[in-house]
Structure formats: structure tokens, C-alpha cells
Write an enzyme that holds these catalytic residues in place. Structure first.
Site, short mmCIF file in Angstrom:
data_model
loop_
_atom_site.label_atom_id
_atom_site.label_comp_id
_atom_site.label_asym_id
_atom_site.label_seq_id
_atom_site.Cartn_x
_atom_site.Cartn_y
_atom_site.Cartn_z
N PHE A 473 28.47 41.37 39.92
CA PHE A 473 28.08 41.65 41.30
C PHE A 473 28.71 42.92 41.86
CE2 PHE A 473 29.09 37.04 40.68
CZ PHE A 473 27.85 36.69 40.16
N HIS A 474 28.76 43.96 41.03
CA HIS A 474 29.34 45.23 41.44
C HIS A 474 28.37 46.39 41.25
CE1 HIS A 474 33.43 43.29 40.12
NE2 HIS A 474 33.02 42.82 41.28
#
Length: 537
Positions: A473-474
Site C-alpha cells: 500500500f505504498h
């Protein structure tokens, strides 16, 4: 049309909230923030361990899906993104990691002049208040960063013992002088509650008469007068509206939505825009490109001693944890699911960190429950050991698939496209394998849950990664910062190349992904961007 606001910020996420506070602080500028989601008032957002409740909640999460990828066994990756005030910083797992000095020196080398480590470090120091376990505070910034070393679960000691056994370094503070090594993660909480940019920056800013927040505002496009961005066209509760910015429009909608809004506004790959019936304002092929993200994997094990499962799975355990939190704002509910981990080199000969590790004193099951998906701790002792390669070299794209602001984006991560990335997966798997085979962790393992890392060769590690890995989730880079339009989307002052009155300020401008979690760097970037904006007035 009369300009009602000096600055219009699109997106009240991790960056937008910081900008709103900083740009309004003098009282001289009127600031409007447009947020497509809601106010973000769910109690699960404020609760640090509430991350498990928001992970699949469509009320606060856009719940995107990436395109199927052959390199990931044909799977469609799930991409949670924050929907509401605070953005993804309101639904993340709270690990506060500045990034390594060479991450930002790499930014500068890539054309982001003025974003090297020494400058960035000063911005972090101005932004943060670091809080020790006894409550002692250092610095005086709005972002509280908590040392929770007195609260982590006792089973974490086995991770640190394993690291010592392997001769791996130790770090007292992942954001300190010695960043590399096994560490207890710092988290951005205050008084046991999530201290997102919404709470730290936007909440106090909204007390000012010169700041306005509008939620439920879906931006459809940005309007231009020649080469100057002048208007924002949006729809709120079914009503189409247009506003003019007196000074600047600032796009802070995140790595997924910022390139989408630019493309809907006619700035993007010209042929793609034409195919969707959009007249290009400028052919900008880099808008939506340079997508980078961390891919990671978890290995699950039953444990021979008690873990958080034993506290949080039974009904009475939940009650005790809830009462402790209500009375003291401490305990497992006040912590991140990611308690320990750190930066590591997978082999001694490397000249820089290449892996981030996680050690979590809990395992869980994800199950459908009607229209919802529920994450529950397992009813037996267990722990997780996981890793993510820190600096992937594969590059993907995010584009609009329709001329419709409500249409889901086309997310193509292009995962594991390079041999270097595949080698990094094997190296990370081998590092975790050495840890799990150590005497310290061997004594903790009762049995593997699912694929057993202890038995894997290189081919099996890579194949397992293809089958089970997921985004961490980056996502960054889709409006990358650089020296010119031939190689990037915005300049080092975050102004859109070739235009006046429009900047992009969020993780989409990162030239390269930082080595760990990206929330702290995103807030830092916005903090420094506000200085650049105000200096230019």
C-alpha cells in the site's frame, strides 16, 4: 468569475491536510479543501488497531483493484485507498518511518533539486514531536510520533534474539541516527488515538475563519485559461459547481487520483485521451507513469507460547482489551498491528539496505460476512514474519479507463518485471528463512500455517511470492518530480511543467519510492511544499 479562495486544495488526505494548515496559518490567505469522501469520523479510524475494521470498509475505503498480472499468477491485487478526511493516513497501520538518507539523496540525483536528505531532515524535525514512553517530549511539531517500546507484546523478544543470533544490527529508533536494524516501530499516535494529518493539522486549521472544508466533492476536471490553471469543476451531492482560485490550485488527491484528474483535465498521454473523447491540453506521457509500489509477503506460524491471538480472539479478552484502552488509552488496541521489524541488508556485501521486515505477534483470518469482509485473530497462538524488497525497479502505470470521474482507474503495477526485482524477492525470502531457522525462532514455532518457508529453495520462494504477495500500500511516482517535462510531470517546486497556477503535492511526485512506509514522507513533502508555495508569493 470572482475568486472566492486564494488556494483550492483537491484532496484532504495526508498531504492536503498539512497544506491546509500551513497555507492558512498567517490568516492572509483563504483556503478551500475539496474532499471526495466523508468527514472520516468512524471510531475505527481513531482506534489504532481499528485498521482491521477499515481495510475492507467501502464507507472509508475506495477498494480499488489492479489489473490481473501474469507475474503474480494472474491475480488482481486489492488496493485499499483512504476515502475521506485524512486519506490513506486514516486507514493505514500507523508505522512512522521517515525513510533512509540515501532515499532522498536519490531524489535529488533524479532531478528533484532541493530534496536531498539534509533539507528533508530539517523539515521532519520541524514537523514532529517525538514522545518517549514516559511522556517526555522532544521537539514541538504537530505530528506526534510515539515510542511504544513499553507496550509491545513479550513474544517480540524472540525476533530480537533471532536478529542478534544472525549478527544483524539493532536500531533503537528507525528514524534516529542508527536507522538500520531490528527495531520497535514508532507510530503516529497521540494519547492512544491515531494522530493522522487530519487530526494533527486539519482539525486545528478548521478553527480559522479563512479555512473551508467541503466533503462529498468529486472533482471532475481542472479548467485552464491558456497555460494557467484557473478553475476547479466538481460535483457535490448531485450539483455541478465551478470555483476559481485566486492564486493556485493544488492537486493532493494521491498517487491514484491525482494523475486521473490531470488526464480528465486533458493533461496526459495524448493518444489515450483522444481515444476517450478528451481533447488534450498538453501531451504529457509521464502523467500516470513511473508507478512504483512495495510488494510484500507474510509467513504465518503457530506459536509455542501466548501471542496477541490469546488476548484478542476470546470474547473476554476483547472485553479486557477494550476496558484497558477506555481507562488508560494503552494496550494492544492502542498499537499498530506491525509492532517490530526494521531495515536490513539481505547479505553482508551490500552497500545499502534492500529489505524491510515485519514481525507481528498475531495471525488472523479474513472471511466474508454478508456485504462486509471481517479480519479476525486466530483462536490459537501465532505470529507473522514478513518482508518487502525496499527499492523495486519495476515501473507501472495508472490511467483513466473512461471519460468519467466516477469510473474505476486502470491500475497496471507491472510487478516483478525486472530480474533485479525477482532477485530481491529471493534475497528477502532467504533472509526471513535464516531468521525462522534460528534457534530463537525455532523454539517459538509450533508449525507453519500454509507454505513453510523453512523448506523452500530459491524457485519455491519466488513462486510462493508470485502466488501470495500483495501490495504493501505504498504507491508513488505517477506525477513524478524532475527537472523537465521530457522526464517528469512537476518541477522541484512541484509546479506542473508548462503551466502556471497548478501544483501537485502528494506521494505521486516521489521520483523513487522510499525504503519503507510512505505516509511520513508524504506529510514531510507537503510541509516543505507549503514553504515553497509561500516563499513564491
Amino acid at each position: 468569475m470572482t475568486a472566492e479562495y486564494d488556494f483550492i486544495i483537491i484532496g484532504a488526505g495526508s498531504a492536503g491536510c498539512v497544506l491546509a494548515e500551513r497555507l492558512s496559518a498567517s490568516g492572509r490567505h483563504k483556503v478551500l479543501i475539496l474532499e471526495a469522501g466523508g468527514r472520516g469520523r468512524s471510531p475505527w479510524i481513531a482506534l489504532p488497531l481499528g485498521y482491521g475494521k477499515t481495510f475492507f470498509d467501502a464507507r472509508v475505503n475506495w477498494k480499488y483493484q489492479a489489473e490481473p498480472e501474469d507475474t503474480l499468477a494472474g491475480r488482481e491485487a486489492y488496493w485499499p485507498r483512504g476515502k475521506g478526511v485524512g486519506g490513506s493516513g486514516s486507514i493505514n497501520a500507523l508505522v512512522y518511518a521517515r525513510g533512509l538518507p540515501d532515499d532522498f539523496d536519490d531524489w535529488e540525483a533524479a532531478g528533484a533539486t532541493g530534496w536531498g536528505w539534509e533539507t528533508v531532515r530539517q523539515t521532519y524535525e520541524a514537523m514532529e514531536t517525538n514522545v518517549a514512553p514516559d511522556g517526555t517530549r522532544a521537539d514541538s511539531g504537530a505530528m506526534h510520533v510515539q515510542d511504544v517500546s513499553d507496550q509491545i507484546h513479550p513474544v517480540n523478544r524472540h525476533f530480537f534474539a533471532a536478529a542478534r543470533e544472525l549478527g544483524l544490527p539493532h536500531s533503537e529508533n528507525i528514524n534516529g541516527e542508527q536507522q538500520e536494524g531490528a527495531t520497535i516501530y514508532r507510530i503516529n499516535t497521540r494519547g492512544g488515538r491515531r494522530n493522522s494529518s487530519a487530526r494533527a493539522f486539519l482539525k486545528p486549521a478548521l478553527k480559522r475563519a479563512n479555512v473551508t472544508l467541503v466533503t462529498g466533492a468529486m472533482v471532475e476536471r481542472i479548467g485552464f485559461d491558456g497555460r494557467r490553471a484557473t478553475t476547479v469543476h466538481y460535483r457535490c451531492r448531485g450539483v455541478a459547481k465551478t470555483l476559481r482560485a485566486g492564486r493556485e490550485i493544488i492537486l493532493s488527491a494521491g498517487s491514484v487520483t491525482s494523475p486521473r484528474i490531470l488526464q480528465l483535465s486533458g493533461i496526459g498521454p495524448a493518444e489515450h485521451l483522444k481515444s476517450l473523447g478528451i481533447m488534450p491540453v498538453m501531451d504529457a506521457p509521464h502523467v500516470g507513469g513511473n508507478l512504483q509500489d512495495h510488494l510484500g509477503i507474510n509467513y504465518y506460524f503457530r506459536a509455542t507460547e501466548r501471542t496477541l491471538n490469546n488476548e484478542l480472539a476470546p470474547f473476554l479478552g476483547k472485553v479486557r482489551a477494550a476496558l484497558r484502552y477506555a481507562l488508560t488509552r494503552r494496550g494492544p488496541l492502542a498499537l499498530s498491528v506491525n509492532q517490530c521489524g526494521g531495515y536490513f541488508r539481505s547479505s553482508e556485501g551490500l552497500n545499502r539496505v534492500d529489505q524491510q521486515l515485519y514481525f507481528n505477534p498475531v495471525t488472523y483470518t479474513t472471511t466474508p460476512a454478508g456485504t462486509r469482509t471481517v479480519i479476525k485473530p486466530d483462536p490459537f497462538a501465532g505470529f507473522i514474519l514478513g518482508f518487502q524488497p525496499s527499492r523495486p525497479t519495476s515501473r507501472g502505470r495508472i490511467d483513466i479507463r473512461e471519460n468519467d470521474p466516477l469510473a474505476a482507474p486502470l491500475i497496471r503495477p507491472n510487478s516483478l518485471a525486472t530480474s533485479e526485482d525477482r532477485a530481491q524477492v529471493i534475497a528477502g525470502g532467504r533472509l526471513c528463512q535464516r531468521l525462522i531457522r534460528s534457534n530463537a525462532l525455532t523454539a517459538l514455532v509450533e508449525a507453519a500455517m500454509g507454505p513453510d518457508l523453512r523448506q523452500m529453495d530459491d524457485a519455491a520462494i519466488l513462486e510462493d511470492f508470485r502466488q501470495r504477495s500483495s501490495t504493501v500500500f505504498h504507491p508513488v511516482g505517477t506525477c513524478r518530480m524532475g527537472k523537465d517535462a521530457a522526464t517528469s510531470v512537476v518541477d522541484p517546486a512541484l509546479r506542473l511543467h508548462g503551466f502556471d497556477g497548478l501544483r501537485v503535492v502528494d506521494a505521486s511526485v516521489f521520483p523513487n519510492v522510499t525504503s519503507a512506509n510512505t505516509n511520513a514522507p508524504t506529510m514531510m513533502l507537503a510541509h516543505r511544499a507549503a514553504d515553497l508555495i509561500l516563499e513564491g508569493l
